[in-house]
Design an enzyme around this catalytic site. Structure first.
Site, PDB file in Angstrom:
ATOM      1  N   GLY A   1      24.481  33.205  40.579  1.00 39.00           N
ATOM      2  CA  GLY A   1      25.728  33.081  41.311  1.00 39.00           C
ATOM      3  C   GLY A   1      25.841  34.151  42.382  1.00 39.00           C
ATOM      4  O   GLY A   1      25.088  35.130  42.395  1.00 39.00           O
TER       5      GLY A   1
ATOM      6  N   GLY B   1      21.957  34.476  35.597  1.00 43.65           N
ATOM      7  CA  GLY B   1      22.287  33.431  36.553  1.00 43.65           C
ATOM      8  C   GLY B   1      21.938  33.800  37.978  1.00 43.65           C
ATOM      9  O   GLY B   1      21.368  34.861  38.257  1.00 43.65           O
TER      10      GLY B   1
ATOM     11  N   ASN C   1      43.656  30.725  43.517  1.00 45.49           N
ATOM     12  CA  ASN C   1      42.645  29.742  43.125  1.00 45.49           C
ATOM     13  C   ASN C   1      43.184  28.322  43.050  1.00 45.49           C
ATOM     14  O   ASN C   1      42.665  27.425  43.723  1.00 45.49           O
ATOM     15  CB  ASN C   1      41.984  30.170  41.813  1.00 45.49           C
TER      16      ASN C   1
ATOM     17  N   LYS D   1      44.540  40.958  38.197  1.00 43.18           N
ATOM     18  CA  LYS D   1      43.583  39.977  38.720  1.00 43.18           C
ATOM     19  C   LYS D   1      43.998  38.562  38.305  1.00 43.18           C
ATOM     20  O   LYS D   1      43.872  37.617  39.085  1.00 43.18           O
ATOM     21  CB  LYS D   1      42.181  40.303  38.197  1.00 43.18           C
TER      22      LYS D   1
END
Length: 300
Positions: free
Chosen positions: A19, A17, A188, A180
């Protein structure tokens, strides 16, 4: 856990990817003189400006023998299935994403000779067009998840230390993933729902909600055999909020740009696992519902 000191193969690294975190790893490896390629849905040369330098990344060519997979949690399984025919028999795969639940799905797909790793990081990065910015200096923890990974521990950890270090090698990634998870379960969804930077969550109006979210996560962790002390976890969340005060969380950015979020692998994971233990987690369930509604509002 001490690295294996036996002779280990040279690895040619591919990043899946384009990202921000994956490109940050690619650029840092390039700065250190490593050759890096990208594995993209549509093979193409990608040019990135980073630290006043331009890097050009060619499409990866199979067979792939070392792959960093920093994609969204919901894309992991399809990504790995797509990679399998292109991997060398002794390939090393490093997963890195927010949320939980993918390791058990990926492990059975690999050959016994293919190594599987998980890396969790606190580095922050932002990609704007062809420009990449390192928005938060962090550190990473990496763990080998099978015997083929352990046999290649020195070669993989040395490169990942360059890419996303400083790095800590552990033989038990679970406590780090839960820490985490707790951080992500707060920052988030709240930043996505309230449309704010991370630092705004230090305001008094969010304290009780943050506390309740973390109580639920810590209770679940205990039931699942993980030691996650509430006071320590709260202090860590507060520290991250302050250290990343000017950052926008990945989920905030996903909602802003009408992309699918990782809510199912974060608060959704908490809700799903809590149901197995008949543990009520109303705060996490509410966050899951609200972010899901935001996704549905733009047709995702």
């Amino acid at each position: 856990m001490a690295p294996n000191t036996s002779p280990q193969p040279a690895l040619s690294w591919t990043i899946v990817g384009q990202g921000a975190i994956g490109l940050l790893a690619a650029c840092r490896l390039s700065l250190a003189g490593n050759v890096v390629s990208l594995w993209l849905k549509t093979p193409n040369i990608i040019n990135i400006d980073f630290t006043e330098q331009q890097f050009s990344y060619p499409p990866a060519i199979a067979p792939l023998n070392a792959v960093l997979v920093p994609v969204k949690s919901y894309a992991i399984l399809d990504t790995i299935k797509g990679l399998l025919p292109h991997l060398s028999p002794d390939a090393q795969l490093v997963l890195s994403h927010n949320g939980m639940g993918t390791i058990a799905l990926v492990k059975p797909l690999l050959l016994p000779t293919q190594g599987l790793w998980f890396l969790t990081t606190t580095h922050g990065a932002l990609k704007q067009h062809h420009n990449l910015f390192h928005t938060g200096q962090g550190q990473s923890v990496i763990a080998p998840l099978n015997s083929a990974a352990i046999a290649c521990s020195e070669a993989v950890t040395q490169v990942m230390d360059i890419a996303l270090g400083p790095i800590t090698l552990t033989d038990n990634i679970a406590p780090y993933l839960w820490q985490k998870l707790a951080i992500n379960a707060v920052i988030n969804p709240l930043t996505a729902i309230y449309d704010c930077q991370n630092g705004q969550l230090s305001a008094a109006e969010y304290r009780s909600q943050i506390a309740e979210i973390l109580v639920e996560v810590c209770q679940l962790a205990t039931l699942m055999g993980i030691s996650l002390v509430y006071e320590d976890t709260l202090a860590k969340v507060q520290q991250v909020i302050i250290q990343t005060a000017k950052n926008y969380s990945s989920m905030h950015q996903d909602v802003k740009h009408q992309r699918r979020t990782e809510i199912a692998a974060i608060n959704g994971f908490v809700v799903e696992q809590a149901a197995r233990y008949q543990l009520a987690v109303p705060q996490n369930a509410g966050l899951l519902q609200r972010v899901t509604q935001l996704e549905q509002a733009y047709g995702r």
